[in-house]
Write an enzyme that holds these catalytic residues in place. Structure first.
Site, PDB file in Angstrom:
ATOM      1  N   TYR A 141      55.051   6.052  67.696  1.00  0.00           N
ATOM      2  CA  TYR A 141      56.251   6.307  68.493  1.00  0.00           C
ATOM      3  C   TYR A 141      57.204   5.127  68.509  1.00  0.00           C
ATOM      4  O   TYR A 141      58.398   5.301  68.647  1.00  0.00           O
ATOM      5  CB  TYR A 141      55.855   6.607  69.946  1.00  0.00           C
ATOM      6  CG  TYR A 141      55.609   8.051  70.239  1.00  0.00           C
ATOM      7  CD1 TYR A 141      54.614   8.751  69.569  1.00  0.00           C
ATOM      8  CD2 TYR A 141      56.368   8.720  71.196  1.00  0.00           C
ATOM      9  CE1 TYR A 141      54.368  10.069  69.850  1.00  0.00           C
ATOM     10  CE2 TYR A 141      56.129  10.040  71.485  1.00  0.00           C
ATOM     11  CZ  TYR A 141      55.138  10.720  70.811  1.00  0.00           C
ATOM     12  OH  TYR A 141      54.899  12.039  71.103  1.00  0.00           O
ATOM     13  N   LYS A 189      41.821   8.027  62.906  1.00  0.00           N
ATOM     14  CA  LYS A 189      41.855   8.541  61.526  1.00  0.00           C
ATOM     15  C   LYS A 189      41.417   7.382  60.632  1.00  0.00           C
ATOM     16  O   LYS A 189      42.167   6.916  59.753  1.00  0.00           O
ATOM     17  CB  LYS A 189      43.282   9.040  61.210  1.00  0.00           C
ATOM     18  CG  LYS A 189      43.417   9.801  59.905  1.00  0.00           C
ATOM     19  CD  LYS A 189      42.755  11.162  59.905  1.00  0.00           C
ATOM     20  CE  LYS A 189      42.769  11.772  58.512  1.00  0.00           C
ATOM     21  NZ  LYS A 189      42.006  13.014  58.416  1.00  0.00           N
ATOM     22  N   ASP A 221      41.399  15.045  63.110  1.00  0.00           N
ATOM     23  CA  ASP A 221      41.398  16.443  62.654  1.00  0.00           C
ATOM     24  C   ASP A 221      40.151  17.170  63.164  1.00  0.00           C
ATOM     25  O   ASP A 221      40.218  18.315  63.627  1.00  0.00           O
ATOM     26  CB  ASP A 221      41.539  16.546  61.125  1.00  0.00           C
ATOM     27  CG  ASP A 221      40.620  15.607  60.359  1.00  0.00           C
ATOM     28  OD1 ASP A 221      39.932  14.785  60.996  1.00  0.00           O
ATOM     29  OD2 ASP A 221      40.578  15.701  59.116  1.00  0.00           O
ATOM     30  N   ASP A 245      49.414  12.727  72.083  1.00  0.00           N
ATOM     31  CA  ASP A 245      50.488  13.685  72.367  1.00  0.00           C
ATOM     32  C   ASP A 245      50.084  15.067  71.867  1.00  0.00           C
ATOM     33  O   ASP A 245      50.152  16.065  72.589  1.00  0.00           O
ATOM     34  CB  ASP A 245      51.777  13.224  71.683  1.00  0.00           C
ATOM     35  CG  ASP A 245      52.910  14.212  71.902  1.00  0.00           C
ATOM     36  OD1 ASP A 245      53.136  14.591  73.057  1.00  0.00           O
ATOM     37  OD2 ASP A 245      53.549  14.626  70.902  1.00  0.00           O
ATOM     38  N   ASP A 249      48.680  18.599  74.188  1.00  0.00           N
ATOM     39  CA  ASP A 249      49.292  19.936  74.184  1.00  0.00           C
ATOM     40  C   ASP A 249      48.253  20.985  73.793  1.00  0.00           C
ATOM     41  O   ASP A 249      48.180  22.066  74.368  1.00  0.00           O
ATOM     42  CB  ASP A 249      50.467  20.014  73.195  1.00  0.00           C
ATOM     43  CG  ASP A 249      51.812  19.767  73.860  1.00  0.00           C
ATOM     44  OD1 ASP A 249      51.853  18.940  74.795  1.00  0.00           O
ATOM     45  OD2 ASP A 249      52.813  20.394  73.463  1.00  0.00           O
TER      46      ASP A 249
END
Ligand code: IPM
Ligand code: MN
Length: 368
Positions: A141, A189, A221, A245, A249
């Site tokens: 970000y 990751k 993932d 983020d 969601d």
């Protein structure tokens, strides 16, 4: 106790859910003998229109002079085509960064009365009680500002972290896990990213100081898959800004609606900003349809994390649960054919329940 609270309603449904939340907080203040002094300020699109920028100095000043910040939501189609630095979201990212709110806590709880509202099967989500600890002021970000650029057909965003930035968020993850069910899943990751490899190394180092916490590493993932396959598996997840983020969601669908998820964004000293995970929902803005519960529950998190008002926070959480158990829903969680409440009605119902609980507590005391 008297507390100063900066109130930043922002845009869209942010304004509607904030009004109701202040009413709920005032009801709690009456019951427990506190005073909340609310200081309103602009952020996001509302600030762009009035002040020409998404995060006016005046707003930052009011926040810094307050004991905590409540934020609604920012953004809307009318500001979508502005240049990056002028978008409403810049206000949100700017305030998180300026106030040093690096630790974003996003609890995800499955309410029994909402099991049907989730697109996932009820037996998968029953009993889900997890906390996503998202790093909030670094990573993709923010990157290295001088490296973020767009030159013709080439664009660059960077993922940048210092060791200490990772250490402090990992600490928050361990601290949270220690107080909960002692299980920490660090999501990264590491099979691809150098930053994730350092992240893993730091988690390993820190784990020595928390022998009671069981730690595991999970690739992002795989975590995305596990969240729908077996969400009750998780206790605390700690992860990088963008991963957090996206996963939060995704996890919101366990509760059935983004309209149910509160969050706290904290600094190490306990100062914090509290906001729902949902956005400004322009499609339903101004229609008195929004679910105010995520904002109300964010208010409860403020009482708990910034003001140490545990009983008061519990009272709100209890009232919300009882209102849902009694079958009161807003349209996002009502399901097909059900009669949905407006934003205002839901707020009234929560306040009514708070007063009802208070009266019951009084009667119990009288008989004790
Ligand atoms: C959130 C939001 C923000 C984010 C946006 C509005 C910038 O999606 O709080 O999750 O990406 O952090
Ligand atoms: Mn988001």
């Amino acid at each position: 106790m008297k507390r100063k609270v900066a109130v930043l309603p922002g845009d869209g449904i942010g304004k509607e859910v904030m009004e109701g939340t202040m009413k709920v907080l005032n009801a709690v203040a009456d019951r427990f003998g506190h005073t909340f002094e609310f200081h309103k300020a602009r952020i996001g699109g509302a600030a762009i229109d009035e002040d020409g920028q998404p995060l006016p100095d005046e707003t930052l000043r009011i926040c810094k002079e307050s004991d905590a910040v409540l934020l609604g939501a920012v953004g809307g189609p009318q500001w979508e085509n502005l240049p990056g630095h002028l978008r409403p979201e810049r206000g949100l990212l700017g305030i998180r960064k300026e106030l040093g709110l690096f630790a974003n806590l996003r609890p995800v709880t499955a309410f029994d009365s909402l099991l049907d509202a989730s697109p996932l099967k009820a037996d998968r989500i029953k009993g889900v009680d997890m906390l996503i600890v998202r790093e909030l002021t670094g990573g993709l970000y923010f990157g290295t500002p001088s490296e973020r650029r767009k030159d013709g057909n080439e664009v660059v965003d960077t993922l940048h972290y210092t060791r200490s930035e990772i250490e402090r968020i990992v600490d928050q993850g361990f601290e949270a896990a220690k107080k909960r069910r002692q299980k920490l899943t660090s999501v990264d990751k590491a099979n691809v990213l150098e930053s994730s490899r350092m992240w893993r190394e730091i988690v390993e180092e820190k784990s020595k100081a928390y022998p009671e916490v069981e730690v595991e590493h999970m690739l992002v993932d795989a975590a995305a898959m596990k969240l729908v396959q077996h969400p009750a598996y998780f206790d605390v997840i700690v992860t990088e800004n963008l991963f957090g983020d996206i996963l939060s969601d995704e996890a919101s669908m366990i509760t059935g609606s983004l309209g149910m998820l509160p969050s706290a964004s904290l600094r190490s000293d306990g100062y914090g900003m509290y906001e729902p995970v949902h956005g400004s929902a322009p499609d339903i803005a101004g229609k008195n349809l929004a679910n105010p519960l995520a904002m109300i529950l964010s208010g409860a998190m403020m009482l708990k994390y910034s003001f140490q008002m545990y009983e008061e926070a519990d009272a709100i959480e209890k009232a919300v649960k009882e209102v849902l158990d009694a079958g009161y829903f807003t349209s996002d969680i009502a399901g097909r054919g059900a009669n949905a409440l407006s934003t205002d009605r839901m707020v009234k119902q929560v306040i009514f329940q708070l007063e009802e609980d208070n009266a019951t507590a009084g009667i119990m005391e009288a008989y004790a």
